[in-house]
Design a protein around this motif. Structure first.
Motif, PDB file in Angstrom:
ATOM      1  N   GLU A 191       0.833  -1.209   0.000  1.00  0.00           N
ATOM      2  CA  GLU A 191       0.000   0.000   0.000  1.00  0.00           C
ATOM      3  C   GLU A 191       0.861   1.250   0.000  1.00  0.00           C
ATOM      4  O   GLU A 191       0.590   2.210  -0.718  1.00  0.00           O
ATOM      5  CB  GLU A 191      -0.905   0.022   1.247  1.00  0.00           C
TER       6      GLU A 191
ATOM      7  N   GLU B 181       2.870  10.146  -4.046  1.00  0.00           N
ATOM      8  CA  GLU B 181       1.878  11.117  -3.588  1.00  0.00           C
ATOM      9  C   GLU B 181       2.242  11.645  -2.204  1.00  0.00           C
ATOM     10  O   GLU B 181       2.129  12.840  -1.930  1.00  0.00           O
ATOM     11  CB  GLU B 181       0.497  10.462  -3.486  1.00  0.00           C
TER      12      GLU B 181
ATOM     13  N   SER C 191       2.618   1.945  -3.303  1.00  0.00           N
ATOM     14  CA  SER C 191       1.756   2.467  -4.363  1.00  0.00           C
ATOM     15  C   SER C 191       1.446   3.943  -4.151  1.00  0.00           C
ATOM     16  O   SER C 191       1.007   4.622  -5.061  1.00  0.00           O
ATOM     17  CB  SER C 191       0.462   1.655  -4.435  1.00  0.00           C
ATOM     18  N   LYS C 192       1.678   4.433  -2.934  1.00  0.00           N
ATOM     19  CA  LYS C 192       1.310   5.831  -2.674  1.00  0.00           C
ATOM     20  C   LYS C 192       2.507   6.710  -2.375  1.00  0.00           C
ATOM     21  O   LYS C 192       2.343   7.892  -2.114  1.00  0.00           O
ATOM     22  CB  LYS C 192       0.386   5.880  -1.458  1.00  0.00           C
TER      23      LYS C 192
ATOM     24  N   GLU D 148      -5.839   4.533   4.767  1.00  0.00           N
ATOM     25  CA  GLU D 148      -7.181   4.281   4.292  1.00  0.00           C
ATOM     26  C   GLU D 148      -7.985   3.363   5.192  1.00  0.00           C
ATOM     27  O   GLU D 148      -8.504   2.348   4.758  1.00  0.00           O
ATOM     28  CB  GLU D 148      -7.122   3.716   2.870  1.00  0.00           C
TER      29      GLU D 148
ATOM     30  N   PHE E 134      -2.628   9.658   4.001  1.00  0.00           N
ATOM     31  CA  PHE E 134      -2.888   8.675   2.956  1.00  0.00           C
ATOM     32  C   PHE E 134      -3.266   7.306   3.506  1.00  0.00           C
ATOM     33  O   PHE E 134      -3.289   6.318   2.793  1.00  0.00           O
ATOM     34  CB  PHE E 134      -1.682   8.586   2.009  1.00  0.00           C
TER      35      PHE E 134
END
Lengths: 296, 422
Positions: free
Chosen positions: B144, B151, B147-148, B186, B184
């Motif tokens: 996770e 950002e 993938s971020k 979730e 970020f």
């Protein structure tokens, strides 16, 4: 509607289960475990000149000193054809693993109170990461031991009675026993020191003292001899004999150097004790982790 | 249909006061002795409501007592209350840091908490390594995070330093990085405690914007604790009010804040303070009164009229450079002005100082006064949260002025000059 409302996924309450080890949850946090191990390994010797060399220096120097003091001065016999340096290095490497696990986990709650007070994750991840990062350290020290072993066996003629036995297949079991003992006692101590700090004073020198009772710098056969000669009280001999760490270290030396003896019943005894210590530590740890932030 | 995602039932939390010492072990043993006989914990009965200012013999207090509430999916719930109301304890229970003494909370989703940014950062590791570690602590998997990560780095605005150890960061950068990681996350339910009080103005704006996205755009449930009413009002649609560990009300944020602020305003024009409590200080306040220029106490000061604040204080020993300061904020704690006396060397004794103004230029409403006594830069006494004043628009109403709530805090008019030029 009613049924849907009852369909809760998680519950937070004061109910305590006796042993609450949620493997799914730990598995979900496995990345955290690995990252913590990575953190421990890469940050340990940051901003030092010798860096990872410290991994080698500590056991080597201790072995040299032990050899000088216990073998050359005090004249402890490590057996014919077994270099005392190698004998000591084997004892220290395995003892170090146990003591590092115990020391590293015994202040889990105190050391991490900042982070434990802010976020939830399975608390057991912290001591587990200590066990794993110490395993890496043990692995490195084991390689050092192997290098010296090769040197002594193939390049000197003092080690004619030394060989690795086939019992090496139980090496992982021995490491497991040490890990369980260290983790179990560590969790126990860290839990008990959240409210009453007395124990933490004991640990620091207790571990040091325990080393003398764990046959690290002498073969266990020497203790038997002294007890038979009446120079050592029976109960001391008994304590040393049934100290699980004595058994583990004797076994380790038997595997690597073929000194001392191998006894299946003692192995089973040590394994059972380590499981019991681990479960008991886990039980206390679980009881503590929910409340400790209020008492620390 | 209501979609309840979190439900708290009879949550209570008891704390023991005082030091942990040898006396504690007798209580522990007594508790254990009751437990093995299957009896109720003897110390659960004796707790008192958590009122910090009253002294009591009981060593146990209830930080929270019988809290019940429900949170619907997608709701952004503000939790407000004075210091010691139990807000942080409630969040700690919600984020599983500590467990409740009684009661339970049921949820239909994962809870992640963001109680204080930067916990778990290791100063020797680089920004990037810390993002992974901190993300994992907050419950993300490595996948996770990977993938971020771009950002996250972009949001933090620390691109240039990302491969430098965190110990070389400024404190602002650390906070930015930590908030970026948490932003970020979730989880279905996010618990946040006062994190927005950090960073510079630009970053605060960014953070509040991100919080709004999380709740409005992404439909996640957020529980938010802050003393900053302005932020609560901006972010939360519903709020819960706690007082001394007890649930007071839940409702629309405006209503709850209104109720809370009204409740904390005592419409007094004279405030006296307990001398005994302050007797070890160099100087302490005895009395504060709000008056007109003739010295009459007034409850409400009309806009544009003269007014005064009289502070009576005691100096307990000879002191140099004593300064009395008067600050004013609105009820959202936004500072409006500070004014202070010139430094004076004072003998032991009781003094009186009056702050006067010919023209009160504040708009109608309630304001908070802060009194500070200091020696040079050293603060001796600081009284806030205790003194309130009310400004009324009575005169403007008579004059049919266009002044209203939305015309700002300051109401004095600038000179205008109007002429025909063409």
């Amino acid at each position: 509607m009613k049924a849907a409302e009852e369909n809760w996924l998680y519950t937070i309450s004061s109910n305590k289960k006796l042993i609450d080890l949620n493997f799914n949850e730990i598995w979900r946090y496995r990345d955290l475990l690995l990252l913590l191990v990575k953190r421990d390994v890469i940050t340990l010797y940051k901003q030092t000149i010798l860096g990872p060399l410290w991994y080698f220096i500590q056991p080597l120097f201790t072995s040299v000193i032990f050899t000088l003091v216990f073998n050359n001065i005090a004249d402890i016999d490590t057996g014919n054809g077994v270099p005392s340096f190698l004998f000591n290095l084997a004892g220290i490497s395995s003892w170090n693993y146990f003591s590092a696990c115990l020391n590293g986990t015994s202040d889990t709650f105190k050391k991490n109170q900042g982070i434990f007070g802010k976020v939830y994750f399975p608390r057991i991840i912290m001591p587990m990461s200590t066990i794993l990062s110490n395993l890496i350290k043990f692995g490195i020290q084991f390689l050092v031991f192997i290098s010296f072993y090769i040197y002594f066996v193939y390049f000197t003629d003092g080690a004619y009675n030394t060989s690795i036995t086939t019992a090496i297949i139980i090496l992982p079991l021995i490491i497991l026993i040490m890990a369980l003992l260290g983790l179990g006692f560590g969790m126990l101590i860290s839990s008990m020191t959240t409210k009453y700090r007395d124990l933490s004073f004991l640990v620091a020198f207790g571990v040091q003292l325990l080393m003398y009772g764990s046959a690290v710098m002498y073969p266990f056969s020497l203790i038997q001899e002294k007890v038979n000669e009446g120079k050592l009280p029976d109960w001391v001999g008994f304590l040393i004999e049934y100290n699980p760490m004595t058994i583990v270290i004797e076994l380790f030396r038997y595997i690597m150097l073929s000194v001392g003896g191998f006894s299946l019943s003692k192995l089973i005894y040590a394994f059972t004790i380590s499981i019991l210590v681990f479960l008991f530590g886990l039980l206390i740890f679980n009881r503590t982790e929910k409340q400790f932030i209020d008492t620390i | 249909m209501k979609d309840v995602i979190l439900k708290a039932e009879n949550i209570s939390k008891q704390y023991r006061l005082g030091l942990v010492g040898t006396g504690t072990i007798t209580h522990d043993l007594n508790r254990w002795w009751h437990k093995i006989r299957g009896k109720e914990d003897p110390y659960l009965k004796i707790g008192e409501a958590n009122d910090r200012s009253t002294k009591s013999d009981s060593a146990y207090v209830w930080a929270l007592q019988d809290i019940n509430f429900e949170v619907e999916k997608g709701e952004v719930l503000g939790i407000i209350g004075k210091n010691g109301a139990g807000k942080s304890t409630l969040l700690k229970i919600l984020s599983k840091v500590t467990s409740p003494t009684t009661g339970e909370i049921k949820t239909k989703g994962r809870i992640a908490s963001l109680l204080e940014v930067g916990t778990g950062f290791h100063s020797e590791m680089t920004g990037r390594e810390n993002i992974y570690l901190n993300g994992a602590i907050l419950g993300m998997t490595k996948k996770e995070i990977s993938s971020k990560i771009d950002e996250i780095i972009e949001f933090s605005g620390c691109q240039r330093y990302i491969d430098t150890p965190v110990k070389r960061y400024s404190s602002g950068m650390t906070v930015r990085l930590a908030f970026a990681v948490a932003a970020f996350l979730e989880p279905e339910i996010l618990v946040i405690d006062e994190v927005l009080a950090v960073g510079d103005a630009e970053f605060q704006k960014k953070a509040i914007g991100k919080m709004q996205d999380i709740s409005k755009g992404e439909g996640r449930t957020v529980l938010f604790v802050s003393h900053n009413m302005a932020v609560i009002q901006k972010l939360c649609n519903k709020s819960v009010l706690l007082d001394k560990g007890k649930f007071v009300m839940k409702g629309k944020t405006e209503d709850v804040i209104e109720y809370y602020l009204q409740q904390s305003v005592l419409n007094n024009s004279e405030y006296t303070f307990d001398n005994q409590l302050n007797s070890d200080k160099l100087a302490y306040t005895n009395k504060i009164s709000i008056q007109d220029l003739e010295g009459n106490l007034i409850n409400e000061i009309p806009i544009g009229k003269p007014w005064a604040v009289k502070v009576t204080f005691t100096v307990t020993e000879k002191v140099k450079n004593l300064v009395i300061g008067l600050g004013m904020t609105d009820l959202y704690d936004v500072a409006i002005r500070t004014t202070w006396s010139l430094p004076k060397d004072l003998e032991k004794g009781k003094y009186e100082i009056t702050f006067t103004e010919e023209y009160l230029s504040f708009n109608q409403g309630q304001y908070k006064l802060i009194i500070g006594i200091s020696r040079g830069a050293q603060v001796i006494e600081y009284l806030d949260n205790e003194i309130f004043m009310t400004v009324s628009d009575a005169i403007y109403q008579q004059e049919k002025s266009i002044v209203n709530n939305k015309s700002g805090i300051i109401s004095n008019q600038m000179k205008t000059h109007l002429k025909k030029i063409n």
